[in-house]
Scaffold this motif. Structure first.
Motif, mmCIF file in Angstrom:
data_model
loop_
_atom_site.group_PDB
_atom_site.id
_atom_site.type_symbol
_atom_site.label_atom_id
_atom_site.label_comp_id
_atom_site.label_asym_id
_atom_site.label_seq_id
_atom_site.Cartn_x
_atom_site.Cartn_y
_atom_site.Cartn_z
ATOM 1 N N TRP A 70 17.395 72.503 95.162
ATOM 2 C CA TRP A 70 17.898 72.861 93.844
ATOM 3 C C TRP A 70 19.056 71.953 93.455
ATOM 4 C CZ3 TRP A 70 19.147 75.295 98.302
ATOM 5 C CH2 TRP A 70 20.450 75.738 98.511
ATOM 6 N N ARG A 71 19.447 72.065 92.187
ATOM 7 C CA ARG A 71 20.564 71.288 91.649
ATOM 8 C C ARG A 71 21.725 72.217 91.348
ATOM 9 N NH1 ARG A 71 19.132 68.548 86.289
ATOM 10 N NH2 ARG A 71 17.896 70.421 85.902
ATOM 11 N N LEU A 72 22.935 71.694 91.480
ATOM 12 C CA LEU A 72 24.117 72.480 91.168
ATOM 13 C C LEU A 72 25.120 71.621 90.413
ATOM 14 C CD1 LEU A 72 25.577 75.210 91.532
ATOM 15 C CD2 LEU A 72 26.592 74.259 93.612
ATOM 16 N N ASP A 73 25.586 72.134 89.275
ATOM 17 C CA ASP A 73 26.651 71.486 88.522
ATOM 18 C C ASP A 73 27.938 71.584 89.334
ATOM 19 O OD1 ASP A 73 28.816 70.989 86.765
ATOM 20 O OD2 ASP A 73 27.631 71.608 85.036
ATOM 21 N N ALA A 74 28.517 70.452 89.655
ATOM 22 C CA ALA A 74 29.689 70.430 90.543
ATOM 23 C C ALA A 74 30.887 71.154 89.957
ATOM 24 C CB ALA A 74 30.063 68.983 90.863
ATOM 25 N N GLY A 75 30.940 71.300 88.653
ATOM 26 C CA GLY A 75 32.065 71.984 88.037
ATOM 27 C C GLY A 75 31.789 73.430 87.707
ATOM 28 N N ASP A 76 30.676 73.969 88.214
ATOM 29 C CA ASP A 76 30.201 75.266 87.766
ATOM 30 C C ASP A 76 30.165 76.300 88.879
ATOM 31 O OD1 ASP A 76 29.362 76.805 85.635
ATOM 32 O OD2 ASP A 76 27.235 76.473 86.023
ATOM 33 N N THR A 77 30.970 76.108 89.910
ATOM 34 C CA THR A 77 30.963 77.050 91.022
ATOM 35 C C THR A 77 32.335 77.086 91.668
ATOM 36 O OG1 THR A 77 29.830 77.656 93.093
ATOM 37 C CG2 THR A 77 30.215 75.325 92.698
#
Length: 338
Positions: A70-77
């Motif tokens: 999966w992909r994760l927005d680095a600024g969103d967690t």
């Protein structure tokens, strides 16, 4: 702009740059596989902006192979990043994206992977396992940096968990050059259709979701047109209702063909980018790409977008090299401590 080449220079040299980068990237991916670094546990791709978009084809390919990814927005967690035993592939073309670096720094050292253009860089120092693109000169609104990143992430997805890099990449630079020539008249027609649009919707299915995201970002950066990006199914669940006076750029197959016909039939301007034989119509420009893997197609979709946004920017009198806003906290200093 120090450290960058012009958009025109970057796109003109892109085929040659890819011809050099592809074997360079493949050697590094093969080395990681030989060392046992591309194991059975699927990876998480970590990035922001275009780097996050570039990971979409790789995630699709891995999932199609039955591997969790999966992909994760680095600024969103919140940090520290909770990913369990999953390797984390941090993606940053400059190697200086502050959010991505901060998140990767919370991951156990053995699980840190990086895909960067610029080596050395803060992110390349953090990554235990690294794929470098070759410090390719790139434009401020990324062109070759983006397409080479898609190639690198795609190769990782192909080689992961005992797979192998697709040998079709060996001939890809030639396909890229051929497609450049083929697309030129289609880009002119597509630009004429949407140049006056007040807003743009970018919609993509499957692996092309990343192209929709990259397209919206590119048009905001380069042509300064408000743009949004969605997966096809998300678009159909309500968002399509506000089609308005804007134009629509769709990437995909049969379902996207139907959406394109519906929108253009209702009087909306539509560009459909597909590998299928589709006839154009009033308000509909059908752009046909050559058949290829979903990973390779994402690079060809980017090629079309880069030419299209340049033509639209020129039509609207927007200077590509000039950005309106500059933020001082999105990049870390090159000499930042690791």
């Amino acid at each position: 702009m120090d450290g960058y080449i012009s958009y025109a220079e970057a796109t003109a040299a892109q085929a040659d740059a890819l011809a050099t980068a592809i074997p360079h990237i493949e050697r590094q991916v093969d080395e990681l596989a030989t060392r046992g670094a591309l194991g059975e546990v699927g990876p998480l791709f970590l990035g922001i902006g275009a780097s996050l978009a570039a990971a979409a084809p790789a995630v699709w390919h891995l999932r199609k192979r039955g591997i969790t990814a999966w992909r994760l927005d680095a600024g969103d967690t919140p940090l520290p990043l909770a990913t369990g035993e999953h390797p984390v592939i941090a993606v940053s073309q400059s190697g200086r994206s502050s959010e991505t670096i901060a998140a990767l720094n919370t991951i156990p050292t053995a699980l840190r992977y990086g895909v960067v253009n610029t080596v050395p860089s803060p992110l390349s120092h953090l990554a235990t396992h690294l794929v470098g693109l070759g410090s390719i000169p790139d434009s401020y609104a990324s062109t070759i940096g983006y397409t080479a990143t898609v190639v690198a992430l795609s190769m990782l997805s192909e080689a992961w968990a005992g797979g192998a890099v697709d040998p079709a990449w060996h001939d890809f630079a030639a396909l890229f050059r051929k497609t450049e020539t083929m697309l030129a008249p289609q880009i002119d027609r597509a630009a004429a259709l949407i140049a006056s649009a007040p807003s743009l919707d970018f919609v993509g299915g499957g692996a092309s979701t990343g192209s929709a995201e990259a397209g919206a970002l590119l048009f905001r950066e380069v042509a300064r047109i408000p743009a949004s990006a969605m997966g096809t199914r998300q678009y159909l669940h309500g968002s399509m209702e506000s089609a308005g006076e804007g134009a629509h750029i769709l990437f995909g197959g049969e379902r996207e063909h139907e959406v394109a016909r519906t929108l253009s039939g209702a009087g909306h301007r539509v560009i459909l980018v597909t590998t299928d034989e589709v006839d154009g119509a009033e308000n509909l420009e059908a752009v046909r790409l050559p058949h290829s893997s979903s990973n390779a197609r994402a690079v060809l979709e980017a090629l079309f977008l880069q030419g299209l946004v340049a033509a639209v920017a020129q039509s609207r009198g927007v200077e590509i090299e000039e950005f309106v806003f500059h933020n001082d906290d999105t990049k870390v200093d090159v000499g930042a401590a690791q």
